[in-house]
Design a protein around this motif. Sequence first.
Motif, mmCIF file in Angstrom:
data_model
loop_
_atom_site.group_PDB
_atom_site.id
_atom_site.type_symbol
_atom_site.label_atom_id
_atom_site.label_comp_id
_atom_site.label_asym_id
_atom_site.label_seq_id
_atom_site.Cartn_x
_atom_site.Cartn_y
_atom_site.Cartn_z
ATOM 1 N N LEU A 166 17.672 -15.491 -49.732
ATOM 2 C CA LEU A 166 18.196 -14.127 -49.826
ATOM 3 C C LEU A 166 17.799 -13.284 -48.617
ATOM 4 N N GLY A 167 16.719 -13.673 -47.943
ATOM 5 C CA GLY A 167 16.272 -12.933 -46.779
ATOM 6 C C GLY A 167 16.831 -13.424 -45.457
ATOM 7 N N LEU A 168 17.655 -14.476 -45.495
ATOM 8 C CA LEU A 168 18.242 -14.990 -44.259
ATOM 9 C C LEU A 168 19.403 -14.092 -43.809
ATOM 10 N N PRO A 169 19.576 -13.905 -42.515
ATOM 11 C CA PRO A 169 20.655 -13.018 -42.016
ATOM 12 C C PRO A 169 22.042 -13.645 -42.174
ATOM 13 N N LYS A 170 22.890 -12.989 -42.935
ATOM 14 C CA LYS A 170 24.259 -13.481 -43.115
ATOM 15 C C LYS A 170 25.085 -13.357 -41.833
ATOM 16 N N GLU A 171 24.642 -12.501 -40.915
ATOM 17 C CA GLU A 171 25.381 -12.330 -39.660
ATOM 18 C C GLU A 171 25.469 -13.640 -38.881
ATOM 19 N N LEU A 172 24.413 -14.469 -38.997
ATOM 20 C CA LEU A 172 24.438 -15.761 -38.310
ATOM 21 C C LEU A 172 25.529 -16.665 -38.865
ATOM 22 N N MET A 173 25.750 -16.583 -40.163
ATOM 23 C CA MET A 173 26.801 -17.383 -40.781
ATOM 24 C C MET A 173 28.168 -16.935 -40.274
#
Length: 280
Positions: A166-173
């Motif tokens: 949940l704390g990973l940046p979705k922008e990278l995806m």
Amino acid sequence: MKMNKQDMTLQWLVNIGFVIVSLIALFPILSLLLSSFRPSSELMRNGISLTVDFSTLNIKNYQYIFTEAGNYWTWYGNSLILSVITVVLSLFFSSMVGYALALYDFKGRNVLFMLVLFILMVPFEILMLPLYQLMINVQLINTYAAVLLPAIVAPIAVFFFRQYALGLPKELMDAARIDGSTEYGIFFKIMLPLMTPSLAAMAILQGLGSWNNFLWPLIVLRSNDMFTLPIGLATLLTPYGNNYDVLIAGSVMTIVPIILLFIFFQRYFVEGLTVGGVKG
């Protein structure tokens, strides 16, 4: 900034407290280590304690394990192989499930997560009988598959990875999708490396749980040469004779893989637990 006298005193008291707690935690291990060098007659007379006659200490128990106890190393190898496979498969599948529950919006996601939490709250003793019946129906009794399958996707691991992801940046995806990466490529090449602290922390916890697992392998395994180490050590205690000296020396040897596992992953252990516990 320099610490004042009161802060230094408090720091010393805290350090002393930690040392005392550490000594209390290490006391059983030290007692076990000393007892592993004692002959069986002294163990039967005095039991496991720090009060030992150093003139009686010897390495015969370890000599017996390394030269004559053939079954012991069979059990040791079985436990080692099963633990490695369990950790690898559990990290692989549980991280994928936790990642999907955290970062993908699909129908039924919350229901699936609630089911994970529900299973997490159910004691294993309740699941034991239906799992055993399932293994009988699929004819996996007395196979290593019966030991491995219930542990491949652990609810606690799924919950842990979901909270961390949940704390990973979705922008990278989004950026990876624009560059033409597949969803599997995003997970394995971008997101999974970011989850390294959580993987290391869970590797220790899953490895420890698998290595010490006693009840479920005892239920599904039948052959002596297929026993894991906890079951094999338990067979040394029988109504016809108790090999306490070999049992204790063998128990000391079981600590070695766990210590090595923690040494390799300790750098990420605290980080993985703390970050995974507060994000989301």
